[in-house]
Design a protein around this motif. Structure first.
Motif, short mmCIF file in Angstrom:
data_model
loop_
_atom_site.label_atom_id
_atom_site.label_comp_id
_atom_site.label_asym_id
_atom_site.label_seq_id
_atom_site.Cartn_x
_atom_site.Cartn_y
_atom_site.Cartn_z
N PHE A 44 0.83 -1.20 0.00
CA PHE A 44 0.00 0.00 0.00
C PHE A 44 0.87 1.26 0.00
CE2 PHE A 44 -2.18 3.42 2.29
CZ PHE A 44 -3.26 3.61 1.45
N MET A 45 1.83 1.32 0.93
CA MET A 45 2.65 2.53 1.05
C MET A 45 3.49 2.77 -0.21
SD MET A 45 1.82 3.97 3.79
CE MET A 45 2.98 5.33 3.60
N LEU A 75 9.40 2.61 6.22
CA LEU A 75 8.27 3.22 6.92
C LEU A 75 7.61 2.20 7.84
CD1 LEU A 75 6.53 5.35 4.13
CD2 LEU A 75 7.78 6.18 6.13
N TYR A 76 7.53 0.94 7.36
CA TYR A 76 6.93 -0.11 8.19
C TYR A 76 7.73 -0.30 9.48
CZ TYR A 76 5.26 -4.57 9.88
OH TYR A 76 4.75 -5.55 10.68
N ILE A 77 9.06 -0.30 9.39
CA ILE A 77 9.90 -0.50 10.57
C ILE A 77 9.64 0.62 11.59
CG2 ILE A 77 12.28 -0.50 11.45
CD1 ILE A 77 13.13 -1.73 8.78
N PHE A 78 9.64 1.87 11.13
CA PHE A 78 9.61 2.99 12.07
C PHE A 78 8.20 3.42 12.44
CE2 PHE A 78 13.92 3.43 10.32
CZ PHE A 78 14.62 3.44 11.52
N PHE A 79 7.24 3.31 11.52
CA PHE A 79 5.91 3.86 11.79
C PHE A 79 4.79 2.86 11.58
CE2 PHE A 79 8.58 7.26 9.92
CZ PHE A 79 8.75 8.02 11.07
N GLY A 80 5.10 1.62 11.19
CA GLY A 80 4.08 0.65 10.81
C GLY A 80 3.01 0.47 11.88
N ARG A 81 3.47 0.23 13.11
CA ARG A 81 2.50 -0.05 14.17
C ARG A 81 1.57 1.15 14.40
NH1 ARG A 81 4.94 -3.00 19.25
NH2 ARG A 81 5.51 -4.32 17.49
N GLN A 82 2.17 2.36 14.51
CA GLN A 82 1.35 3.55 14.76
C GLN A 82 0.35 3.78 13.62
OE1 GLN A 82 4.66 3.22 15.12
NE2 GLN A 82 5.57 5.03 16.08
N MET A 83 0.83 3.62 12.35
CA MET A 83 -0.04 3.91 11.22
C MET A 83 -1.19 2.90 11.13
SD MET A 83 2.87 5.09 8.53
CE MET A 83 2.01 5.86 7.18
N LEU A 140 -9.93 4.70 12.95
CA LEU A 140 -10.85 5.56 12.20
C LEU A 140 -12.25 5.00 12.30
CD1 LEU A 140 -8.85 6.26 8.92
CD2 LEU A 140 -9.21 7.81 10.83
N GLY A 141 -13.22 5.88 12.60
CA GLY A 141 -14.60 5.41 12.70
C GLY A 141 -15.31 5.55 11.38
N GLY A 142 -16.62 5.37 11.42
CA GLY A 142 -17.44 5.70 10.26
C GLY A 142 -17.62 4.60 9.27
#
Ligand code: ZN
Length: 253
Positions: free
Chosen positions: A196-197, A233-241, A248-250
């Motif tokens: 995706f990224m 990006l997965y290593i550094f931010f994957g979990r948070q993202m 996200l709701g809705g």
């Protein structure tokens, strides 16, 4: 400070790999020399980052410009080492992830210039990632094995369908092996995130380049660098993202 310097020194070695691997040259011999005048570069002119600044980006012997790529690769590798060290300390995980990131740096710069991803990195990466998984309990070898299949399989499917519908080669075999390597290191769950990224960033850059060059889509943009960026990006931010996305709701559940 030590992690940064260590990263810069490794980055200096990665420059040698980036320069010599596609030519099939030995990465150990001969010692570094100026590609313009063959001047054998002494150790004091070969200090990562520092020498480029001291020499003003020019060879001491013939004043030919030294590619900006050398200090850029050293800086990127130094920062990766620093950030990984800040998160993981001096640990087995640090060693594994730094090795992975170093491979991504080499692949990115070789693919940008030559439009190839060397098998010697991606295939040995698949094997190494799988071997490491036995020593990383939170990964596990089954997860790594499924990662190889998911990474290699999904891009193979995309490449086959693209070829079927357009009659053109879109995705190279190198990309397939690279994503299989990423699956080996991070397990199957990382694969959709990385796809995706890399597709997102790749399309934005691709469209921008198309408009800037005022050409149709015949221009070949390598996909390897985007996969490498997606994995980092997965290593550094994957979990948070992923947490953010799931929060996200809705939507209908
Ligand atoms: Zn020179």
């Amino acid at each position: 400070m030590f992690a940064f310097i260590f990263g810069a020194v490794v980055g200096s070695f990665l420059n040698v790999c980036i320069y010599r691997l596609p030519k099939g040259e030995s990465i150990a011999f001969p010692p570094s020399h100026c590609p313009a005048c063959d001047y054998k570069i002494p150790f004091y002119d070969n200090i990562p980052l520092v020498s480029y600044l001291v020499l003003g980006g020019k060879c001491r012997s013939c004043r030919a410009a030294i590619s900006l790529q050398y200090p850029v690769v050293e800086l990127i590798t130094a920062l990766l080492a620093l950030f990984l060290f800040m998160r993981y300390g001096l640990s087995f995980l640090f060693a594994v992830l730094f090795l992975f990131c170093a491979a991504m740096v080499v692949i990115t710069f070789i693919d940008l210039e030559h439009l190839i991803i060397p098998d010697v990195i991606s295939l040995s990466g698949i094997v190494l990632g799988f071997v490491f998984s036995f020593f990383i309990p939170q990964l596990g070898w089954q997860n790594s094995l499924f990662g190889i299949l998911a990474g290699g399989g999904s891009l193979y499917l995309v490449a086959t369908l693209y070829h079927l519908f357009t009659g053109k080669e879109g995705m190279g075999g190198g990309d397939i092996k690279l994503l299989a390597m990423m699956g080996a290191f991070f397990g199957w769950k990382a694969v959709p995130f990385i796809i995706f990224m890399s597709s997102l960033v790749g399309s934005v850059v691709g469209v921008t380049v198309m408009f800037a060059q005022n050409k149709d889509s015949k221009l070949a943009i390598p996909f390897g660098p985007f996969l490498a960026l997606g994995a980092i990006l997965y290593i550094f931010f994957g979990r948070q993202m992923i947490h953010w996305y799931l929060s996200l709701g809705g939507s209908i559940r």
